[in-house]
Design a protein around this motif. Structure first.
Motif, mmCIF file in Angstrom:
data_model
loop_
_atom_site.group_PDB
_atom_site.id
_atom_site.type_symbol
_atom_site.label_atom_id
_atom_site.label_comp_id
_atom_site.label_asym_id
_atom_site.label_seq_id
_atom_site.Cartn_x
_atom_site.Cartn_y
_atom_site.Cartn_z
ATOM 1 N N LEU A 9 0.847 -1.199 0.000
ATOM 2 C CA LEU A 9 0.000 0.000 0.000
ATOM 3 C C LEU A 9 0.879 1.245 0.000
ATOM 4 O O LEU A 9 1.515 1.566 1.016
ATOM 5 N N ARG A 10 0.914 1.954 -1.121
ATOM 6 C CA ARG A 10 1.804 3.101 -1.267
ATOM 7 C C ARG A 10 1.057 4.411 -0.997
ATOM 8 O O ARG A 10 -0.038 4.639 -1.516
ATOM 9 N N ARG A 11 1.661 5.270 -0.193
ATOM 10 C CA ARG A 11 1.120 6.590 0.084
ATOM 11 C C ARG A 11 2.090 7.621 -0.468
ATOM 12 O O ARG A 11 3.264 7.653 -0.101
ATOM 13 N N PHE A 12 1.619 8.466 -1.359
ATOM 14 C CA PHE A 12 2.476 9.440 -2.027
ATOM 15 C C PHE A 12 2.432 10.830 -1.393
ATOM 16 O O PHE A 12 3.315 11.642 -1.615
ATOM 17 N N ASP A 13 1.363 11.115 -0.615
ATOM 18 C CA ASP A 13 1.205 12.438 -0.018
ATOM 19 C C ASP A 13 0.773 12.300 1.437
ATOM 20 O O ASP A 13 0.005 11.403 1.781
ATOM 21 N N GLU A 14 1.267 13.194 2.276
ATOM 22 C CA GLU A 14 0.916 13.164 3.686
ATOM 23 C C GLU A 14 -0.541 13.571 3.885
ATOM 24 O O GLU A 14 -1.044 14.500 3.259
ATOM 25 N N ALA A 15 -1.207 12.847 4.762
ATOM 26 C CA ALA A 15 -2.583 13.165 5.143
ATOM 27 C C ALA A 15 -2.725 12.803 6.612
ATOM 28 O O ALA A 15 -3.210 11.724 6.958
ATOM 29 N N PRO A 16 -2.287 13.705 7.509
ATOM 30 C CA PRO A 16 -2.204 13.374 8.935
ATOM 31 C C PRO A 16 -3.532 12.968 9.572
ATOM 32 O O PRO A 16 -3.571 12.058 10.396
ATOM 33 N N GLN A 17 -4.633 13.636 9.220
ATOM 34 C CA GLN A 17 -5.936 13.319 9.800
ATOM 35 C C GLN A 17 -6.992 13.270 8.700
ATOM 36 O O GLN A 17 -7.891 14.118 8.646
ATOM 37 N N GLY A 58 -0.625 -2.523 -14.586
ATOM 38 C CA GLY A 58 -0.450 -1.216 -13.968
ATOM 39 C C GLY A 58 0.205 -1.304 -12.599
ATOM 40 O O GLY A 58 0.329 -2.372 -12.006
ATOM 41 N N SER A 59 0.609 -0.135 -12.083
ATOM 42 C CA SER A 59 1.298 -0.067 -10.801
ATOM 43 C C SER A 59 0.728 1.060 -9.954
ATOM 44 O O SER A 59 -0.080 1.874 -10.421
ATOM 45 N N ALA A 60 1.175 1.126 -8.721
ATOM 46 C CA ALA A 60 0.677 2.129 -7.788
ATOM 47 C C ALA A 60 0.928 3.549 -8.283
ATOM 48 O O ALA A 60 0.114 4.449 -8.054
ATOM 49 N N SER A 61 2.033 3.755 -8.966
ATOM 50 C CA SER A 61 2.394 5.110 -9.399
ATOM 51 C C SER A 61 1.372 5.720 -10.354
ATOM 52 O O SER A 61 1.347 6.938 -10.545
ATOM 53 N N TYR A 62 0.505 4.906 -10.940
ATOM 54 C CA TYR A 62 -0.523 5.422 -11.836
ATOM 55 C C TYR A 62 -1.444 6.402 -11.102
ATOM 56 O O TYR A 62 -2.073 7.254 -11.727
ATOM 57 N N PHE A 63 -1.486 6.303 -9.778
ATOM 58 C CA PHE A 63 -2.424 7.103 -9.002
ATOM 59 C C PHE A 63 -1.772 8.266 -8.258
ATOM 60 O O PHE A 63 -2.384 8.844 -7.345
ATOM 61 N N ARG A 64 -0.577 8.642 -8.655
ATOM 62 C CA ARG A 64 0.079 9.788 -8.011
ATOM 63 C C ARG A 64 -0.762 11.057 -8.128
ATOM 64 O O ARG A 64 -0.903 11.828 -7.175
ATOM 65 N N ALA A 66 -2.371 3.488 -2.802
ATOM 66 C CA ALA A 66 -2.345 2.820 -4.102
ATOM 67 C C ALA A 66 -1.694 1.456 -3.955
ATOM 68 O O ALA A 66 -0.637 1.318 -3.339
ATOM 69 N N VAL A 67 -2.339 0.459 -4.517
ATOM 70 C CA VAL A 67 -1.863 -0.921 -4.364
ATOM 71 C C VAL A 67 -0.737 -1.220 -5.343
ATOM 72 O O VAL A 67 -0.851 -0.983 -6.543
ATOM 73 N N GLN A 68 0.364 -1.729 -4.794
ATOM 74 C CA GLN A 68 1.504 -2.176 -5.595
ATOM 75 C C GLN A 68 1.599 -3.692 -5.454
ATOM 76 O O GLN A 68 2.128 -4.216 -4.465
ATOM 77 N N ALA A 69 1.060 -4.401 -6.414
ATOM 78 C CA ALA A 69 1.094 -5.864 -6.366
ATOM 79 C C ALA A 69 2.468 -6.378 -6.788
ATOM 80 O O ALA A 69 3.230 -5.661 -7.454
ATOM 81 N N PRO A 70 2.810 -7.595 -6.431
ATOM 82 C CA PRO A 70 4.099 -8.161 -6.838
ATOM 83 C C PRO A 70 4.234 -8.235 -8.360
ATOM 84 O O PRO A 70 3.247 -8.327 -9.087
ATOM 85 N N GLY A 71 5.490 -8.176 -8.812
ATOM 86 C CA GLY A 71 5.789 -8.357 -10.228
ATOM 87 C C GLY A 71 6.069 -7.086 -10.998
ATOM 88 O O GLY A 71 6.494 -7.145 -12.150
ATOM 89 N N ARG A 72 5.834 -5.906 -10.382
ATOM 90 C CA ARG A 72 5.977 -4.652 -11.129
ATOM 91 C C ARG A 72 6.890 -3.682 -10.379
ATOM 92 O O ARG A 72 6.980 -3.701 -9.162
#
Length: 266
Positions: free
Chosen positions: A11-19, A32-38, A52-58
């Motif tokens: 589970l990738r987080r690209f931006d801070e969201a404290p609350q 596709g990969s998690a970076s598609y959702f930046r 954003a979900v980063q599954a194995p293989g990419r």
């Protein structure tokens, strides 16, 4: 529950969201990969945290074997969302990701975590079946297929090294799609919003409407000009729609009822 390095790998987080008021879990298309959702993350933070979900293989997980089935992928992601259920969760999936998001929603609901909403994009309703054998294409034909969808940068598909990296994972994902079979079960109890392009060769508006049978809650279909990757051109409109639904659900008090004490999946 402590968030492990394994959870962060998935589970990738690209931006801070404290609350954040809610979390939006995004699942990409085949290959596709998690970076598609930046861009989605940047637009919604900090009010909504995008995972954003980063599954194995990419990408950085390219040395790991791909998950071989939609249910297995849904199991893996759902298990890693349990310690994030302290904040209401919504799900978005495009194409293959729509099937995975749907199966995650079923799993979370079954263990007492009801997502705020399910957003599905570019995919027919799960109970409809059509033979899909894209994974059987040879490499040249598979590349032609990817070019026809217009969702992958042409420069990538012209680079032999990049092609050698993306074709195996794309083929594995298409194999998982082809093997998927819907198992009958109770409808979901959350809103479902379907998004698609009016010229998508893989789903018609009539087929998109069939998602209605998968929920007892509100339902809507949103149609955009374009093909399977309509969201490339209409990302701002799509993001506004996601934001409005999620915020609306939190403001109507649905957030309080969307989570109960989660139990570990069996």
């Amino acid at each position: 529950m402590t968030r492990t390095d394994d959870d962060r790998l998935w589970l990738r987080r690209f931006d801070e969201a404290p609350q954040p008021a809610a979390r939006l879990v995004c699942l990409p298309h085949a290959g596709g990969s998690a970076s598609y959702f930046r861009g989605v993350s940047r637009a919604l933070a900090p009010r909504i945290e995008v995972l954003a979900v980063q599954a194995p293989g990419r990408q950085d997980r390219r040395r790991e074997p791909c998950v071989e089935s939609i249910p297995d992928l849904a199991d893996a992601v759902a298990a890693r969302l349990l310690d994030r259920a302290d904040t209401p969760i919504a799900l978005f999936g495009h194409s293959m990701g729509a099937l995975v998001a749907f199966e995650i929603a079923r799993r979370l609901t079954a263990i007492g975590v009801r997502p705020l909403a399910l957003f599905v994009s570019g995919r027919r309703a799960p109970f409809t079946h059509r033979a899909e054998e894209t994974h059987l294409l040879d490499d040249d034909a598979l590349l032609d297929h990817l070019r026809s969808l217009d969702g992958t940068d042409g420069r990538i598909l012209s680079d032999p090294d990049m092609v050698s990296a993306i074709l195996p994972v794309t083929r594995a994902d298409y194999r998982a799609i082809g093997a998927y079979r819907y198992l009958p079960g109770p409808p979901l109890t959350m809103p479902i919003h379907v998004h698609l392009g009016d010229a998508d060769p893989h789903v018609t508006v009539a087929e998109a409407e069939q998602w209605r049978q998968h929920t007892t809650d509100e339902f809507a279909v949103h149609v955009y000009p374009g093909g399977h990757f309509y969201l490339e051109e209409h990302s701002a409109r799509l993001i506004r729609s996601l934001d409005a639904v999620i915020v609306g659900q939190t403001h109507t008090g649905r957030a309080e009822s969307s989570t109960t004490s989660p139990v570990a999946p069996r």
